[in-house]
Motif scaffolding. Structure first.
Motif, PDB file in Angstrom:
ATOM      1  N   ASP A  69      64.879  54.911  -9.790  1.00  0.00           N
ATOM      2  CA  ASP A  69      65.182  55.736  -8.610  1.00  0.00           C
ATOM      3  C   ASP A  69      63.978  55.846  -7.681  1.00  0.00           C
ATOM      4  OD1 ASP A  69      67.758  56.159  -9.456  1.00  0.00           O
ATOM      5  OD2 ASP A  69      67.366  58.143 -10.289  1.00  0.00           O
ATOM      6  N   PHE A  70      62.797  55.907  -8.242  1.00  0.00           N
ATOM      7  CA  PHE A  70      61.580  56.032  -7.440  1.00  0.00           C
ATOM      8  C   PHE A  70      61.321  54.765  -6.625  1.00  0.00           C
ATOM      9  CE2 PHE A  70      56.871  55.447  -7.307  1.00  0.00           C
ATOM     10  CZ  PHE A  70      56.623  56.363  -6.297  1.00  0.00           C
ATOM     11  N   LEU A  71      61.528  53.602  -7.221  1.00  0.00           N
ATOM     12  CA  LEU A  71      61.183  52.346  -6.557  1.00  0.00           C
ATOM     13  C   LEU A  71      62.339  51.675  -5.825  1.00  0.00           C
ATOM     14  CD1 LEU A  71      58.869  50.791  -9.277  1.00  0.00           C
ATOM     15  CD2 LEU A  71      58.197  51.922  -7.148  1.00  0.00           C
ATOM     16  N   THR A  84      52.825  54.820  -5.044  1.00  0.00           N
ATOM     17  CA  THR A  84      52.780  55.125  -6.466  1.00  0.00           C
ATOM     18  C   THR A  84      51.509  55.881  -6.806  1.00  0.00           C
ATOM     19  OG1 THR A  84      54.079  53.161  -6.938  1.00  0.00           O
ATOM     20  CG2 THR A  84      52.883  54.135  -8.786  1.00  0.00           C
ATOM     21  N   VAL A  85      50.385  55.422  -6.299  1.00  0.00           N
ATOM     22  CA  VAL A  85      49.123  56.109  -6.548  1.00  0.00           C
ATOM     23  C   VAL A  85      49.166  57.511  -5.955  1.00  0.00           C
ATOM     24  CG1 VAL A  85      46.650  56.111  -6.015  1.00  0.00           C
ATOM     25  CG2 VAL A  85      47.778  54.004  -6.732  1.00  0.00           C
ATOM     26  N   GLU A  86      49.667  57.625  -4.740  1.00  0.00           N
ATOM     27  CA  GLU A  86      49.770  58.924  -4.084  1.00  0.00           C
ATOM     28  C   GLU A  86      50.622  59.884  -4.911  1.00  0.00           C
ATOM     29  OE1 GLU A  86      49.367  61.853  -1.086  1.00  0.00           O
ATOM     30  OE2 GLU A  86      48.371  59.926  -1.216  1.00  0.00           O
ATOM     31  N   ARG A  87      51.757  59.426  -5.396  1.00  0.00           N
ATOM     32  CA  ARG A  87      52.650  60.297  -6.162  1.00  0.00           C
ATOM     33  C   ARG A  87      52.031  60.697  -7.492  1.00  0.00           C
ATOM     34  NH1 ARG A  87      57.955  61.813  -5.763  1.00  0.00           N
ATOM     35  NH2 ARG A  87      58.945  62.335  -7.723  1.00  0.00           N
ATOM     36  N   CYS A  88      51.281  59.793  -8.091  1.00  0.00           N
ATOM     37  CA  CYS A  88      50.650  60.100  -9.378  1.00  0.00           C
ATOM     38  C   CYS A  88      49.491  61.079  -9.237  1.00  0.00           C
ATOM     39  CB  CYS A  88      50.147  58.822 -10.036  1.00  0.00           C
ATOM     40  SG  CYS A  88      51.481  57.750 -10.597  1.00  0.00           S
ATOM     41  N   LEU A  89      48.804  61.036  -8.117  1.00  0.00           N
ATOM     42  CA  LEU A  89      47.614  61.870  -7.949  1.00  0.00           C
ATOM     43  C   LEU A  89      47.896  63.213  -7.294  1.00  0.00           C
ATOM     44  CD1 LEU A  89      45.016  59.183  -6.832  1.00  0.00           C
ATOM     45  CD2 LEU A  89      45.362  60.155  -9.108  1.00  0.00           C
ATOM     46  N   THR A  90      48.961  63.302  -6.519  1.00  0.00           N
ATOM     47  CA  THR A  90      49.259  64.554  -5.834  1.00  0.00           C
ATOM     48  C   THR A  90      50.714  64.930  -6.037  1.00  0.00           C
ATOM     49  OG1 THR A  90      49.845  63.445  -3.777  1.00  0.00           O
ATOM     50  CG2 THR A  90      47.546  64.100  -4.037  1.00  0.00           C
ATOM     51  N   ARG A  91      50.930  66.148  -6.414  1.00  0.00           N
ATOM     52  CA  ARG A  91      52.297  66.661  -6.572  1.00  0.00           C
ATOM     53  C   ARG A  91      52.362  68.001  -5.860  1.00  0.00           C
ATOM     54  NH1 ARG A  91      54.760  65.028 -12.265  1.00  0.00           N
ATOM     55  NH2 ARG A  91      56.633  65.278 -11.071  1.00  0.00           N
TER      56      ARG A  91
END
Length: 99
Positions: A69-71, A84-91
């Motif tokens: 669903d994310f990709l 992906t990096v943005e989502r992993c580092l900031t929520r």
């Protein structure tokens, strides 16, 4: 071009000497297929039975989206790097208050 499908190919060499490789005799190859049938290849040094489980997980809610669903529907050149990096580092944190 958008991501249409993600596959998982498990690879094991159980009788191989890990010293002949990079220390691991198990890996996962991840073909990422776009809607125009262009295929990119990813790889993960992880237990081969873990990655398929992660790829098959269903979304729980908007903060815990499945990998599919994310990709799905995203530009692979953007989604697989920056987003992906943005989502992993900031929520973002949502605070719900009563009026």
């Amino acid at each position: 071009m958008t991501i249409e499908k993600i596959e998982c190919l498990q690879s094991r060499a159980p009788n191989a000497n890990p010293a002949d490789f990079d220390g691991s005799t198990e890996t996962v190859v991840i073909p990422v297929i776009a809607d125009n049938q262009v295929t990119g290849i990813g790889e993960a040094d992880a237990r081969p039975n873990i990655i398929p489980a992660v790829l098959q997980m269903l979304s729980a809610d908007v903060w815990n989206l499945s990998t599919a669903d994310f990709l799905s529907g995203k530009n692979p050149l953007e989604a697989l790097c920056e987003e992906t990096v943005e989502r992993c580092l900031t929520r973002p944190i949502t605070v719900i208050t009563k009026p």
